[in-house]
Scaffold this motif. Sequence first.
Motif, PDB file in Angstrom:
ATOM      1  N   ARG A  97      79.682 -28.381-131.919  1.00  0.00           N
ATOM      2  CA  ARG A  97      79.960 -29.643-131.250  1.00  0.00           C
ATOM      3  C   ARG A  97      80.308 -30.665-132.313  1.00  0.00           C
ATOM      4  O   ARG A  97      80.000 -30.489-133.502  1.00  0.00           O
ATOM      5  CB  ARG A  97      78.778 -30.135-130.409  1.00  0.00           C
ATOM      6  N   VAL A  98      80.950 -31.729-131.921  1.00  0.00           N
ATOM      7  CA  VAL A  98      81.303 -32.819-132.839  1.00  0.00           C
ATOM      8  C   VAL A  98      80.338 -33.961-132.593  1.00  0.00           C
ATOM      9  O   VAL A  98      80.135 -34.380-131.445  1.00  0.00           O
ATOM     10  CB  VAL A  98      82.766 -33.273-132.627  1.00  0.00           C
ATOM     11  N   VAL A  99      79.724 -34.456-133.663  1.00  0.00           N
ATOM     12  CA  VAL A  99      78.705 -35.500-133.536  1.00  0.00           C
ATOM     13  C   VAL A  99      79.201 -36.794-134.159  1.00  0.00           C
ATOM     14  O   VAL A  99      80.024 -36.802-135.078  1.00  0.00           O
ATOM     15  CB  VAL A  99      77.381 -35.070-134.215  1.00  0.00           C
ATOM     16  N   LEU A 100      78.683 -37.886-133.619  1.00  0.00           N
ATOM     17  CA  LEU A 100      78.932 -39.214-134.169  1.00  0.00           C
ATOM     18  C   LEU A 100      77.852 -39.506-135.207  1.00  0.00           C
ATOM     19  O   LEU A 100      76.699 -39.730-134.859  1.00  0.00           O
ATOM     20  CB  LEU A 100      78.901 -40.265-133.058  1.00  0.00           C
ATOM     21  N   VAL A 123      81.882 -31.687-137.516  1.00  0.00           N
ATOM     22  CA  VAL A 123      81.726 -30.479-136.713  1.00  0.00           C
ATOM     23  C   VAL A 123      80.361 -29.913-137.076  1.00  0.00           C
ATOM     24  O   VAL A 123      80.095 -29.595-138.237  1.00  0.00           O
ATOM     25  CB  VAL A 123      82.834 -29.452-137.006  1.00  0.00           C
ATOM     26  N   TYR A 124      79.491 -29.815-136.085  1.00  0.00           N
ATOM     27  CA  TYR A 124      78.070 -29.532-136.310  1.00  0.00           C
ATOM     28  C   TYR A 124      77.751 -28.117-135.829  1.00  0.00           C
ATOM     29  O   TYR A 124      78.180 -27.704-134.742  1.00  0.00           O
ATOM     30  CB  TYR A 124      77.254 -30.547-135.515  1.00  0.00           C
ATOM     31  N   GLY A 125      77.004 -27.378-136.635  1.00  0.00           N
ATOM     32  CA  GLY A 125      76.557 -26.051-136.241  1.00  0.00           C
ATOM     33  C   GLY A 125      75.273 -26.120-135.436  1.00  0.00           C
ATOM     34  O   GLY A 125      74.281 -26.686-135.897  1.00  0.00           O
ATOM     35  N   GLN A 126      75.260 -25.567-134.225  1.00  0.00           N
ATOM     36  CA  GLN A 126      74.099 -25.679-133.343  1.00  0.00           C
ATOM     37  C   GLN A 126      73.145 -24.494-133.437  1.00  0.00           C
ATOM     38  O   GLN A 126      72.040 -24.557-132.898  1.00  0.00           O
ATOM     39  CB  GLN A 126      74.562 -25.839-131.889  1.00  0.00           C
ATOM     40  N   GLU A 127      73.555 -23.421-134.110  1.00  0.00           N
ATOM     41  CA  GLU A 127      72.690 -22.251-134.199  1.00  0.00           C
ATOM     42  C   GLU A 127      71.635 -22.444-135.273  1.00  0.00           C
ATOM     43  O   GLU A 127      71.887 -23.082-136.303  1.00  0.00           O
ATOM     44  CB  GLU A 127      73.533 -21.009-134.501  1.00  0.00           C
ATOM     45  N   ASP A 128      70.472 -21.873-135.050  1.00  0.00           N
ATOM     46  CA  ASP A 128      69.359 -22.061-135.975  1.00  0.00           C
ATOM     47  C   ASP A 128      69.575 -21.378-137.317  1.00  0.00           C
ATOM     48  O   ASP A 128      68.839 -21.638-138.265  1.00  0.00           O
ATOM     49  CB  ASP A 128      68.052 -21.529-135.352  1.00  0.00           C
ATOM     50  N   LYS A 129      70.572 -20.515-137.425  1.00  0.00           N
ATOM     51  CA  LYS A 129      70.824 -19.841-138.704  1.00  0.00           C
ATOM     52  C   LYS A 129      71.296 -20.810-139.775  1.00  0.00           C
ATOM     53  O   LYS A 129      71.233 -20.507-140.962  1.00  0.00           O
ATOM     54  CB  LYS A 129      71.865 -18.734-138.530  1.00  0.00           C
TER      55      LYS A 129
END
Length: 728
Positions: A97-100, A123-129
């Motif tokens: 997802r893209v975060v502000l 661009v943000y990685g949402q997976e816990d890895k």
Amino acid sequence: MPGLDLDEQVRPQTFRLEDKADAARCKRYPGDLRLFFESFLQLDNYPSKEKVDSYIVDTSSRFNVLMEEVKAEPSRETFAAAFNAAISDFEYTSSRRVVLTGAYTTASRETENDLTYLPHLAVYGQEDKYSPVQDPGSTEFESFDFDWGRCIVPIMLGGELIWTGDDTHTEMGLIARKIFIEQPYRWFVPVVLLGDSDAVLYVFHRSGMHIMNPVNMHRNRLVFLHLFLCLAFPHEDLQIGIPPTVYYDDDAMFLEHYDTETDDTFLYQMVKDRPIYIIKSIESRGSCCWQVHDVTDSSQRYIIKLAWRQAARNSETKFLEAAKGLPGVSQMVWSTDRMAKISDFPGVPSGPSDELQAARNDRILSITALWDLGTHLSKYTSHLQLLRCFYDAISGHRNLLHQKRIMHRDVSMGNILLGHADSPEGYRGVLIDFDLAAWVRKRLPRVTSSGTWIYHSVRIHHILSLETSNQSALAHSHLDDLESFLWVLIDVAYKYSDDPNTHRGVLPWMGPGVNSADVQVLDQKKYCMSEAAARKFPELKKRPIPGPVMDLFQDLSLFFRDKFEEDIGPTTSTPIDAFLEASVQDYEYVLQCFDVAIQELAALEPSSPSSTSLAVNSKSPVKLTRRDSSATSRNHPYIVAPVHRSPLANVNKDVGLSSQNDEQTPSGEDLKKVGSPANKRARASTIAAGPTSLSPKYIKKGMKRRASAGSENAFEPLDEAAAKRRRT
């Protein structure tokens, strides 16, 4: 840019001068966006060309509708909405997802001198890895810590900034540098600049940056969408510079390594998720080291090293292989060279005509597992321990040159390890990092500016200050490395003697804005070696450094000064056999000086621990082979098998090292004699009674210095006050 409100209070811009200088130094190369796209289009699970074409043709698609809002009112909010619409429509939402970032506070695992500088979007990685920090999910408009470990691709909004400008390149470099520090395992970092109408992709790596041709995001919306889909692509992290072999699982960080030669897979758990050593510069070897243990036995520890060497340089693996079994030097468990090459990255042109190849600046990644033989020099607990550490490391340096014909060429504080408390003699100090080493076989390696310049010898500073035409024939000498040991020892004593956990600043020649060719550095070091300064060492006199250590500084300073004044040193055409034969007495003298200082300190520090034999668990690191995931307690799908044995399991203390038996605990009467004239006579005679090949000139100079320091006669008794000063 109309409508773009950059709130500098929300997005702080605090950074050090060295951060900005590093970002500005990055070499720039032209990239090829077509090649970047091609590397993604050939992937099986990348969206098909037909799907992307039909999506962009549909004017009612959410991305098209929101891009019209961007065109009318460009802002962080409108860009984020358009990007997240594309992520949703192409089913990337489980991973991206893209975060502000304006809603975030700045937090990172790199706490010392932290760079508090955030991109506008990410661009943000949402997976816990990607990180053990809990992802806040869809609450991007609330205030929470921005986790750099989850930052996949930073996005900067440039407004009226010209993308070809130096300031713009530097700003992009600051963000890339921060990601390399927070994610030191990254192969490369893409950074996107969104201007008034153009989008520009930067790819930062260890050779500098490649700048792709700009894309007009409104007239060429299809190409712009492809660019974003590539950068947000969730199925192949390696395509955006993140190796899948480094990951988090249940708040612990792991590293997997597959050995292509043996078809084995090794699994290690990081002791901490921050490396114990890291080179922070973007354009560099990017070396970083983690302390790890195998997944079944936390007591069996190793060091994993990642480094990007220049393609034209020798591989460190060859030197480590040759050094196996030598005391006092790093010991390799396994190594894999050529894991990656910068010229193979997406968007990087290849071939002899490419500017990266023409500049001979291509780099190759290697990964090496080493035995954990020590810790940072600042962790020493006594000066006796510190000198024993240097004695063994210098012995290791001598063994490398005389037995394996290897010149280290990068003696520095980070490249000398303090042996563990229970390390045996020979491993109380360990010389590591052979990235800049050279073979001494047919000819001597020439002098270069490579290495840690603040520890360069006076001779190298002098040579680098000459005209270039006068430098080429002069060779790197063993004396240059031996003198570097002195500067490292002085630096450690200056910074950490008051309190091993407290940094006490820098010496005069280590200040900002100077380099190895700076004449001021040369003059400052030459003054430090002068007979007047050697007695007092004004920068050190307020430190609680024992007399024997100060005497050692002085003896070695005079020795190296006289060597430099006698002769400019060897050339690349100097016969190797003659060079090696002449080096023997230099090593013997330096080690003899350390030996005498150690004996004196042993009398001053009766409670110091003796060198002990190290009881090493000879159990091997884990070698892994795929199997059912229920096989291990942590549900890792691997089988365990032993393969290696510690080099310290059967150490022969007598091989390649001079004898250094610890002194018996001295009596009170013995301690009173430490500063006495008889002790001084014994010290001078001990050095003089060393190897018969030693020139008596250095012995006489040492006696002359002691005479001028205390009385007209070197052997006259000192008064009680003077004796007390000498003891402290």
